[in-house]
Enzyme design. Structure first.
Site, mmCIF file in Angstrom:
data_model
loop_
_atom_site.group_PDB
_atom_site.id
_atom_site.type_symbol
_atom_site.label_atom_id
_atom_site.label_comp_id
_atom_site.label_asym_id
_atom_site.label_seq_id
_atom_site.Cartn_x
_atom_site.Cartn_y
_atom_site.Cartn_z
ATOM 1 N N LYS A 125 0.918 -1.483 -0.077
ATOM 2 C CA LYS A 125 -0.112 0.352 -0.107
ATOM 3 C C LYS A 125 1.202 1.343 0.298
ATOM 4 O O LYS A 125 1.991 1.673 0.199
ATOM 5 C CB LYS A 125 -0.912 0.072 1.699
ATOM 6 C CG LYS A 125 -2.021 1.070 1.375
ATOM 7 C CD LYS A 125 -3.351 -0.323 0.270
ATOM 8 C CE LYS A 125 -4.657 0.690 0.140
ATOM 9 N NZ LYS A 125 -5.497 -0.027 -0.269
ATOM 10 N N ASP B 215 -6.704 4.328 -4.215
ATOM 11 C CA ASP B 215 -7.285 4.279 -3.275
ATOM 12 C C ASP B 215 -8.325 5.224 -3.417
ATOM 13 O O ASP B 215 -8.688 6.321 -3.845
ATOM 14 C CB ASP B 215 -6.524 3.807 -2.190
ATOM 15 C CG ASP B 215 -7.526 3.325 -1.061
ATOM 16 O OD1 ASP B 215 -7.370 1.686 -1.097
ATOM 17 O OD2 ASP B 215 -7.395 3.689 0.233
#
Ligand code: GLU
Length: 448
Positions: A128, A168
């Protein structure tokens, strides 16, 4: 050492080493508590130190992102990429641009991603990244310059067989386009599989934009069906109004539900006739406007300031699709009091640990994020496959694969819960099923 002792020992070490990283420690605690019976049954995972290793990222990259705004002023943000676990495939996970982004947030998201990606059944590891950059109110040119500066460092660390970022919160098609264009320019490589969520004209996959929201509804419908009910005829509250919320609305409505409330960071709207999705799409996807504009367009609807109050709207199904920590214990109690049947998480870790306990002890069906919202990353993996094969599947082909994946995630989570004597606890089942594949792979690959 039994499973409980092992989990307690490692949890204590993780807390000491990551002191103060609240979100990361919550995510680790939630997963580890479910795994006690797994270690009792598989002592080999204790011997090869799986928990000690899986809770420590393989690599963390923090970097300076300088850029110049439209007034000619120099700005500096912080960039992050956490390459958490590559046991089952290249690191895979989104980039978040939001002022709340910090080490703890990126680590919790990266940790969750390991298990989520494993649950998809596809060969993707966990990672991430992101930045504390706030895209709100920035011009198109500022967004482009920021993305280029961000990629000027990130490109050294990614690759279609190394680490594959995507979007995201705050990173959608526009940002991925700028990131990809700059990657290509500075790396000299035209390898579309290095990023997912690309535009359809340069290697993107059909359904990727819709995938998280559609997948959430496919998963939740499966959970409802297993308990003798369905979306049909239900009142649904969806927090958020980004692409997860929008496409959850679209699919839930298609299955016969009525979505009566949605939100953004400024507040929420209620429309008991069913929220008009075309209006929301125009406001959010085209105009990038605030959700309160809805009440000027659709009569008999209302806007309420502050986003937490949305959980006071009486509903049968709640789909939190905004961000982490949006349902606390109080909100969970209100939902239960109002008779909610199911809560299924489109966002990552939207319910606090206490809120989850409230749902579970009230017998509310609970779809945990790492299972329920895995459709986005699953479709990203399908995009990677299409890029490798240099061909594109049709909308129907991708949608069918997505549906199969979500049905399987529900089945595997539910079966794992049953096998470990926690029948109906999909949270524990998802943690166990996601963990087992990664743990087996780590065990087989030796101490690395
Ligand atoms: N950001 C999404 C998630 O939380 C998608 C990540 C991806 O497509 O790589 O899973």
């Amino acid at each position: 050492m039994n499973g409980k002792q092992y989990v307690e020992k490692v949890l204590e070490e993780v807390k000491k080493r990551n002191n103060g990283e609240v979100e990361f420690l919550d995510a680790v605690t939630e997963v580890m508590e479910s795994l006690v019976p797994v270690f009792d049954k598989n002592p080999k995972f204790i011997e090869s130190g799986i928990l000690e290793r899986i809770t420590e990222p393989e690599r963390q990259i923090f970097f300076r992102v300088p850029w110049v705004d439209d007034n000619g002023d120099v700005k500096v943000n912080r960039g992050f990429r956490i390459q958490f676990n590559s046991a089952i495939g290249p690191y895979k996970g989104g980039l978040r641009f939001h002022p709340t982004v910090n080490q703890s947030i990126v680590k919790f998201l990266g940790f969750e991603q390991i298990f989520k990606n494993s649950l998809t059944g596809l060969p993707i590891g966990g990672g991430k990244g992101g930045s504390d950059f706030d895209p709100k109110g920035k011009s198109d040119n500022e967004i482009m310059r920021f993305c280029q500066s961000f990629m000027a460092e990130l490109y050294k660390h990614i690759g279609s067989d190394i680490d594959v970022p995507a979007g995201d919160i705050g990173v959608g098609g526009r940002e991925i386009g700028y990131l990809y264009g700059y990657y290509k320019k500075i790396s000299g490589q035209n390898t579309p599989g290095v990023l997912t969520g690309k535009g359809l004209t340069f290697g993107g996959s059909l359904i990727r934009t819709e995938a998280t929201g559609y997948g959430l509804v496919y998963f939740t419908e499966e959970m409802l069906k297993a308990n003798g009910t369905s979306f049909s005829g239900k009142d649904v509250v969806i927090s958020g109004s980004g692409n997860v919320a929008i496409y959850a609305h679209e699919k839930a409505t298609e299955l016969g539900a009525k979505v009566i409330a949605m939100s953004d960071s400024s507040g929420y709207i209620v429309d008991l006739n069913g929220i008009n999705l075309d209006v929301i799409k125009d406001l959010k996807e085209v105009k990038r406007a605030r959700i309160k504009e809805y009440v000027n367009i659709v009569k008999d609807s209302k806007f309420v300031e502050g986003h937490r109050g949305i959980w006071e709207v009486k509903c049968d199904i709640a789909l939190p699709c905004a961000t982490q920590g949006e349902i606390n214990k109080d909100s969970a109690e209100i939902l239960v009091k109002n008779g909610v049947v199911a809560v299924s998480e489109g966002a990552n870790m939207p319910s606090s640990l206490e809120a989850i306990k409230v749902f579970q002890s009230a017998g509310v069906l609970f779809g945990p994020a790492k299972a329920a919202n895995a459709g986005g990353v699953a479709c990203s993996a399908l995009e990677m496959s299409q890029n490798s094969m240099r061909l594109s599947w049709t909308r129907e082909e991708v949608d069918e694969k997505l549906k199969d994946i979500m049905v399987n995630i529900y089945k595997n989570s539910s079966d794992a819960a049953k096998e470990y004597e926690m029948e109906g606890n999909i949270l524990a089942g998802a943690n166990i099923a996601g963990f087992l594949k990664v743990a087996e792979a780590m065990h087989a690959q030796g101490i690395v």
